[in-house]
Every structure is written in structure tokens, then in C-alpha cells.
Motif scaffolding. Structure first.
Motif, PDB file in Angstrom:
ATOM      1  N   TYR A  99      58.362  -8.300   1.883  1.00 34.45           N
ATOM      2  CA  TYR A  99      59.002  -8.481   0.672  1.00 34.45           C
ATOM      3  C   TYR A  99      58.302  -7.809  -0.401  1.00 34.45           C
ATOM      4  O   TYR A  99      58.956  -6.928  -1.087  1.00 34.45           O
ATOM      5  N   ILE A 100      57.036  -8.054  -0.525  1.00 35.19           N
ATOM      6  CA  ILE A 100      56.235  -7.448  -1.628  1.00 35.19           C
ATOM      7  C   ILE A 100      55.989  -5.814  -1.524  1.00 35.19           C
ATOM      8  O   ILE A 100      56.233  -5.103  -2.546  1.00 35.19           O
ATOM      9  N   PRO A 101      55.921  -5.069  -0.377  1.00 33.83           N
ATOM     10  CA  PRO A 101      55.966  -3.688  -0.123  1.00 33.83           C
ATOM     11  C   PRO A 101      57.452  -3.314  -0.421  1.00 33.83           C
ATOM     12  O   PRO A 101      57.513  -2.155  -1.069  1.00 33.83           O
ATOM     13  N   PHE A 102      58.566  -3.824  -0.037  1.00 38.03           N
ATOM     14  CA  PHE A 102      59.805  -3.379  -0.474  1.00 38.03           C
ATOM     15  C   PHE A 102      60.178  -3.364  -1.651  1.00 38.03           C
ATOM     16  O   PHE A 102      60.530  -2.447  -2.458  1.00 38.03           O
ATOM     17  N   VAL A 103      59.672  -4.405  -2.575  1.00 37.23           N
ATOM     18  CA  VAL A 103      60.073  -4.743  -4.024  1.00 37.23           C
ATOM     19  C   VAL A 103      59.299  -3.618  -4.729  1.00 37.23           C
ATOM     20  O   VAL A 103      59.917  -3.269  -5.679  1.00 37.23           O
ATOM     21  N   ALA A 104      58.013  -3.592  -4.370  1.00 37.53           N
ATOM     22  CA  ALA A 104      57.113  -2.675  -5.170  1.00 37.53           C
ATOM     23  C   ALA A 104      57.530  -1.359  -5.197  1.00 37.53           C
ATOM     24  O   ALA A 104      57.606  -0.677  -6.317  1.00 37.53           O
ATOM     25  N   LEU A 105      58.154  -0.687  -4.045  1.00 30.81           N
ATOM     26  CA  LEU A 105      58.588   0.603  -3.917  1.00 30.81           C
ATOM     27  C   LEU A 105      59.876   0.601  -4.659  1.00 30.81           C
ATOM     28  O   LEU A 105      60.292   1.609  -5.557  1.00 30.81           O
ATOM     29  N   PHE A 257      57.338  13.623 -12.173  1.00 28.74           N
ATOM     30  CA  PHE A 257      55.894  13.603 -11.587  1.00 28.74           C
ATOM     31  C   PHE A 257      55.627  12.224 -10.838  1.00 28.74           C
ATOM     32  O   PHE A 257      54.957  12.251  -9.759  1.00 28.74           O
ATOM     33  N   LEU A 258      55.956  11.357 -11.626  1.00 27.97           N
ATOM     34  CA  LEU A 258      55.702  10.003 -11.087  1.00 27.97           C
ATOM     35  C   LEU A 258      56.376   9.702  -9.790  1.00 27.97           C
ATOM     36  O   LEU A 258      56.021   9.021  -8.809  1.00 27.97           O
ATOM     37  N   ILE A 259      57.775  10.171  -9.724  1.00 22.07           N
ATOM     38  CA  ILE A 259      58.348  10.263  -8.200  1.00 22.07           C
ATOM     39  C   ILE A 259      57.673  10.574  -7.148  1.00 22.07           C
ATOM     40  O   ILE A 259      57.462  10.313  -5.990  1.00 22.07           O
ATOM     41  N   GLY A 260      56.954  11.830  -7.408  1.00 21.89           N
ATOM     42  CA  GLY A 260      56.243  12.655  -6.603  1.00 21.89           C
ATOM     43  C   GLY A 260      55.049  11.721  -6.394  1.00 21.89           C
ATOM     44  O   GLY A 260      54.633  11.660  -4.915  1.00 21.89           O
ATOM     45  N   VAL A 261      54.426  10.812  -7.036  1.00 19.62           N
ATOM     46  CA  VAL A 261      53.288   9.997  -6.898  1.00 19.62           C
ATOM     47  C   VAL A 261      53.776   8.910  -5.843  1.00 19.62           C
ATOM     48  O   VAL A 261      53.158   8.448  -5.088  1.00 19.62           O
ATOM     49  N   VAL A 262      55.134   8.423  -6.059  1.00 19.89           N
ATOM     50  CA  VAL A 262      55.583   7.397  -5.497  1.00 19.89           C
ATOM     51  C   VAL A 262      55.913   8.015  -3.547  1.00 19.89           C
ATOM     52  O   VAL A 262      55.390   7.269  -2.715  1.00 19.89           O
ATOM     53  N   VAL A 263      56.308   9.051  -3.675  1.00 21.10           N
ATOM     54  CA  VAL A 263      56.326   9.841  -2.231  1.00 21.10           C
ATOM     55  C   VAL A 263      54.944   9.982  -1.738  1.00 21.10           C
ATOM     56  O   VAL A 263      54.899   9.588  -0.460  1.00 21.10           O
ATOM     57  N   PHE A 264      54.082  10.297  -2.501  1.00 22.22           N
ATOM     58  CA  PHE A 264      52.655  10.292  -1.918  1.00 22.22           C
ATOM     59  C   PHE A 264      52.130   9.002  -1.506  1.00 22.22           C
ATOM     60  O   PHE A 264      51.674   8.857  -0.353  1.00 22.22           O
ATOM     61  N   GLY A 265      52.719   7.916  -2.122  1.00 20.38           N
ATOM     62  CA  GLY A 265      52.157   6.585  -1.698  1.00 20.38           C
ATOM     63  C   GLY A 265      52.850   6.238  -0.297  1.00 20.38           C
ATOM     64  O   GLY A 265      52.004   5.519   0.406  1.00 20.38           O
ATOM     65  N   VAL A 266      54.094   6.464  -0.249  1.00 15.61           N
ATOM     66  CA  VAL A 266      54.706   6.336   1.108  1.00 15.61           C
ATOM     67  C   VAL A 266      54.122   7.109   2.241  1.00 15.61           C
ATOM     68  O   VAL A 266      53.731   6.537   3.420  1.00 15.61           O
ATOM     69  N   LEU A 267      54.006   8.393   1.860  1.00 15.72           N
ATOM     70  CA  LEU A 267      53.207   9.306   2.903  1.00 15.72           C
ATOM     71  C   LEU A 267      51.675   8.741   3.484  1.00 15.72           C
ATOM     72  O   LEU A 267      51.366   8.840   4.460  1.00 15.72           O
ATOM     73  N   MET A 268      50.984   8.388   2.456  1.00 10.53           N
ATOM     74  CA  MET A 268      49.623   7.906   2.372  1.00 10.53           C
ATOM     75  C   MET A 268      49.563   6.823   3.459  1.00 10.53           C
ATOM     76  O   MET A 268      48.694   6.784   4.440  1.00 10.53           O
ATOM     77  N   GLN A 269      50.546   5.950   3.503  1.00  2.90           N
ATOM     78  CA  GLN A 269      50.446   4.735   4.582  1.00  2.90           C
ATOM     79  C   GLN A 269      50.609   5.239   6.053  1.00  2.90           C
ATOM     80  O   GLN A 269      50.137   4.557   6.740  1.00  2.90           O
TER      81      GLN A 269
END
Length: 470
Positions: A99-105, A257-269
Motif C-alpha cells: 500500500y505505502i509504495p503504491f500510494v507514494a508513487l 524534471f521532478l517526473i524524471g526524478v520519479v522515473v529514476f526512483g522506480v528504476l533505482m529499485q
């Protein structure tokens, strides 16, 4: 008064369970569970499907309490049967792992997408509208169906403000931007992100769903262009627009740019895995915690950096996000016994369903997975439906990405594509409908929209069955 007491009692039970030592996640044996344990799951999903139609006022004011009620309908009997420790462990497992990972994204994409404004003079010609829908369809896999929908719905509304025939534009907008466009990455649509959390690699949907995506997008965009040309030719003659033309420009570009940071966060995992820690009795990777923190930071930065006037002009509000967060808390919790039953396979109460998805030698039948996943995604919710059939297919991401690739592709396409079949199939569908209606444009009723889907989408999905999922 009774509802208030129930609400407080359920919250107390949840907090008490969380305070207790967490039992092993999914510690109960799915083979020993009856289908009765799935009733709360069915209840919350049917409430989402029917109450906005049958009792819209009641639903609007009390959906949070309804969510708590169905969560309690599972959790309290579970606590009686297995103990408070096990109940607390189940809540912790759902919260930490899903739940928390889903809602955070979703929150990060919602906030950043709502902070980008496309301003300028646009005329809603068939070519302009088709180009806008094409851009939205492509962007949906980059910034999520929610982000792409929030970015483009108001420019499309402004471009077609003087058109008399425009309802079809927003129906196809939901088909393409809010659903099918999100099929290529875990960023695109919640079901694929849940698959990513289960171990499906980031670019697996890109390589395995690209051809079905391209086929569906090309067919729907071609139909839309022909349909919009037909309606545009029948528009009454408009007075020449003497207002000065405004060049197209993007405001709030920092959010891109912040959307790009979100994409990086997903890739990082999927790339960086430094180890695990224990949180509420659950083992969770440090990369998951880092991504959650990054998504929360992106949300805060977006809200601080974006001028309030820009968000007001964009019609940004938190109502839709709050509703999704409250409802998914109950959905994920009530789904736990259903997933356990499905994971039990032939030994569980869903043996008949398991039998439908397999051939005589036990081999999976991709087209059955495509239609079963899609049928439930059409009228329930595509994210939990994806998880149900992901687990029914074995739940092993490594196997499903390899020998089981045809099955995983069918499940993924069914969940993402057929979420477009009704307003309740995917969260952005309702968001788009609400924004369009607030602007004074009449949208089809629930069943009217389903009729549009029956005419344009179902035949397309039948073609997809023969082309890609046999």
C-alpha cells in the motif's frame, strides 16, 4: 452515532493490531480458506462499482467509512480466527509491502502532473485533437496515465470549447491517454507497477507489449480521426475568432524534471539493492524505503515550487487522490485472503477458476488470462485484479518473464487495456469524467460509456486475442 462508534472501533482495532508483534506475512494456509473470506473483497469492489450510481450523495460523503467497514469485515473475523498478532502482521504486510509504495508513487505523479500547465491558443480541429491524443498516449507510459491525463485534459477542453460535438473526444481520451497509453512501463499504470514490485523488470512491458499497444493505439486513433472529421464537418459555422493568438508554452516545467526524478526512483529499485531492514516485522529492501522517501520529497518539492495560481488554473485538487488512497487501503487488505486462495492453486477454493486458465496438460491458456483479467478490470479495479491473476499464474516473476511470458503479457494487457471498458476500471477514468463535467461538457452515463466501449473497444480486443494472445 452507530456509524461513528463502528468507525472508531475499527480504527482502534487496526491500531491495536499494528502495535502487536507482526505475524509472518500471509501466514495462513490458502488451501484451508473458503470463498467466504473473499466476501469483503467483493463487497468493497461492488461498492466502488454500484454506489456512485445508485447512491451518489451517500457515496461522496461516506466512501471513507465504507472503506473502513469492508476492511473491518475482513480484519475483525481474521483476528478472531487467527489472533490479534496475526491480524497486526497482515496489516503490516499490506502496508509495508504494497500500500505505502503504491500510494507514494501515485501521489508523486499526481502532484507533479497537476503542476504542469500547457497554455496557448488551440483550435479543436480533427488533426489538432488527434495530435493531442497521440501525445497523451505516448506520455502516459512516461508520466503515468494519471499524470498525462491531468496534463492534457484541460488543453483539450480549451481547444474544443466552441465545438458542439465533442463528447466522443473525451471518451477516446479515456480509452487512450487514461488507459492503453500506460501499458509500456511500470510508471504508466498501477497494475504494472505492482508487477514491478513483485519482481517484473522495468522494461519487460516495453518489449512484450509494444506491438499490441501500437496496434490498439493506431486503430483507435484512426477511428477517432475519422469520427471527429465526421462530426467536425457538421459543426455550425463559427464566427471568426478575432482574439489575439497566444503561442503554446509550458508553465511549471520544473515538474517535468521532478517526473524524471520519479522515473529514476522506480528504476533505482531494480538496479540498486543494498540489503534489507525490518519494519513493523516486515523485511523490506532499503531501495524500497529510499524510493518511498524520494517520492514523498518530490511531492513536497512540487507543491512548494509550483505557484498556487498555476494549480488553480489547472483545476488541481486533492479530492480524487484522497478517494483513491482511502479505497485502496481496504482493497489491498481485503484482497489478502483472495490472493492466498489463488496461490493455493488446485488445492484451494478457486480450483474451478484455476481449471479454466489451464489446458489438459496443465499449461496456461493466455487468451483466457487476457479475458478473465480484462473482464474483472473493466468493472472492478485493474490493479488488484492484476495481482489476483499474477498469483493465479504462479506469482513467480522470473518464470513469468521467461517461459510464462505469453501468460504475463496477457495478464498485463488485460488489466491495462480493459481498464478502459468502464469509468471504474482505472482511477484516471473518473478523474477525467469529473473534470470534463465540471467544465460543462456532458459525458455519457455509466452504462452509456460502457456502450461506447462495447462498440469500439471489445471488437478491438477480440482482434488482439487472435493476433497476440492465442
Amino acid at each position: 452515532m452507530a456509524a461513528t462508534i463502528l468507525f472508531r472501533g475499527v480504527l482502534a482495532a487496526l491500531l491495536t493490531g499494528l502495535a502487536l508483534p507482526a505475524a509472518a506475512a500471509e501466514g495462513f494456509d490458502g488451501a484451508q480458506l473458503s470463498l467466504v473470506w473473499g466476501l469483503p473483497f467483493a463487497g468493497i469492489l461492488l461498492s466502488i462499482a454500484l454506489l456512485p450510481i445508485l447512491a451518489p450523495g451517500f457515496w461522496h460523503h461516506h466512501y471513507g467509512k465504507i472503506s473502513v467497514f469492508w476492511g473491518a469485515a475482513f480484519l475483525l473475523p481474521f483476528a478472531l480466527a487467527y489472533g490479534l498478532g496475526a491480524a497486526g502482521g497482515e496489516v503490516a504486510h499490506v502496508a509495508v509491502q504494497e500500500y505505502i509504495p503504491f500510494v507514494a508513487l501515485l501521489t508523486a505523479l499526481y502532484a507533479t502532473g497537476g503542476g504542469v500547465l500547457l497554455r496557448g491558443s488551440l483550435q479543436g480541429t480533427p488533426l489538432t485533437n488527434t495530435v493531442l491524443l497521440t501525445i497523451g498516449t505516448v506520455l502516459a507510459s512516461v508520466m503515468g496515465t494519471t499524470g498525462a491525463s491531468m496534463l492534457l485534459i484541460r488543453p483539450v477542453l480549451r481547444a474544443n470549447a466552441k465545438r458542439r460535438h465533442k463528447t466522443h473526444t473525451f471518451v477516446f481520451f479515456i480509452f487512450l491517454v487514461a488507459n492503453i497509453g500506460g501499458s509500456l512501463t511500470p510508471i504508466g499504470d498501477p497494475p504494472l507497477y505492482l508487477g514491478f514490485l513483485k519482481g517484473v523488470s522495468f522494461f519487460w512491458p516495453t518489449t512484450h507489449l509494444f506491438v499490441p499497444f501500437l496496434f490498439c493505439a493506431a486503430v483507435l486513433l484512426s477511428i477517432y480521426f475519422a469520427l471527429d472529421s465526421f462530426f467536425h464537418a457538421r459543426e455550425p459555422a463559427l464566427e471568426p475568432d478575432t482574439a489575439p493568438r497566444e503561442k503554446l508554452r509550458i508553465l511549471g516545467a520544473s515538474n517535468i524534471f521532478l517526473i524524471g526524478v520519479v522515473v529514476f526512483g522506480v528504476l533505482m529499485q531494480g538496479i540498486w539493492q543494498p540489503g534489507e531492514v525490518t519494519l513493523l516485522g516486515e523485511r523490506i529492501g532499503l531501495e524500497r524505503l529510499a524510493a518511498i522517501a524520494l517520492f514523498a520529497l518530490v511531492t513536497v518539492v512540487s507543491l512548494r515550487m509550483t505557484p498556487r495560481e498555476l494549480r488553480l488554473e489547472n483545476g488541481f485538487g486533492w479530492g480524487a487522490m484522497v478517494e483513491v488512497a482511502k479505497l485502496f487501503a481496504a482493497i489491498f487488505l481485503c484482497m489478502a485472503p483472495v490472493l492466498a486462495i489463488l496461490k493455493a492453486g488446485p488445492a484451494g477454493a478457486a480450483a474451478d477458476l484455476v481449471a479454466m486458465t489451464s489446458g489438459p496438460a496443465g499449461e496456461p491458456i493466455p487468451w483466457v488470462y487476457f479475458w478473465l483479467t480484462g473482464a474483472l478490470s473493466s468493472f472492478l479495479d485493474n490493479a488488484p485484479t492484476y495481482l489476483v491473476f499474477f498469483n493465479l499464474a504462479g506469482g513467480d516473476a522470473a518464470y513469468l518473464m521467461g517461459p510464462g511470458a505469453a501468460t504475463l503479457a496477457a495478464i498485463s494487457a488485460g488489466a491495462v487495456f480493459m481498464g478502459a471498458n468502464s469509468y471504474i476500471g482505472n482511477a484516471p477514468n473518473f478523474m477525467v469524467k469529473a473534470i470534463v463535467e465540471e467544465s460543462g461538457v456532458r459525458m455519457p452515463s455509466f452504462f452509456g460509456y460502457c456502450a461506447w466501449a462495447l462498440v469500439f473497444l471489445v471488437p478491438l480486443f477480440i482482434l488482439c486475442t487472435f493476433l497476440f494472445f492465442r
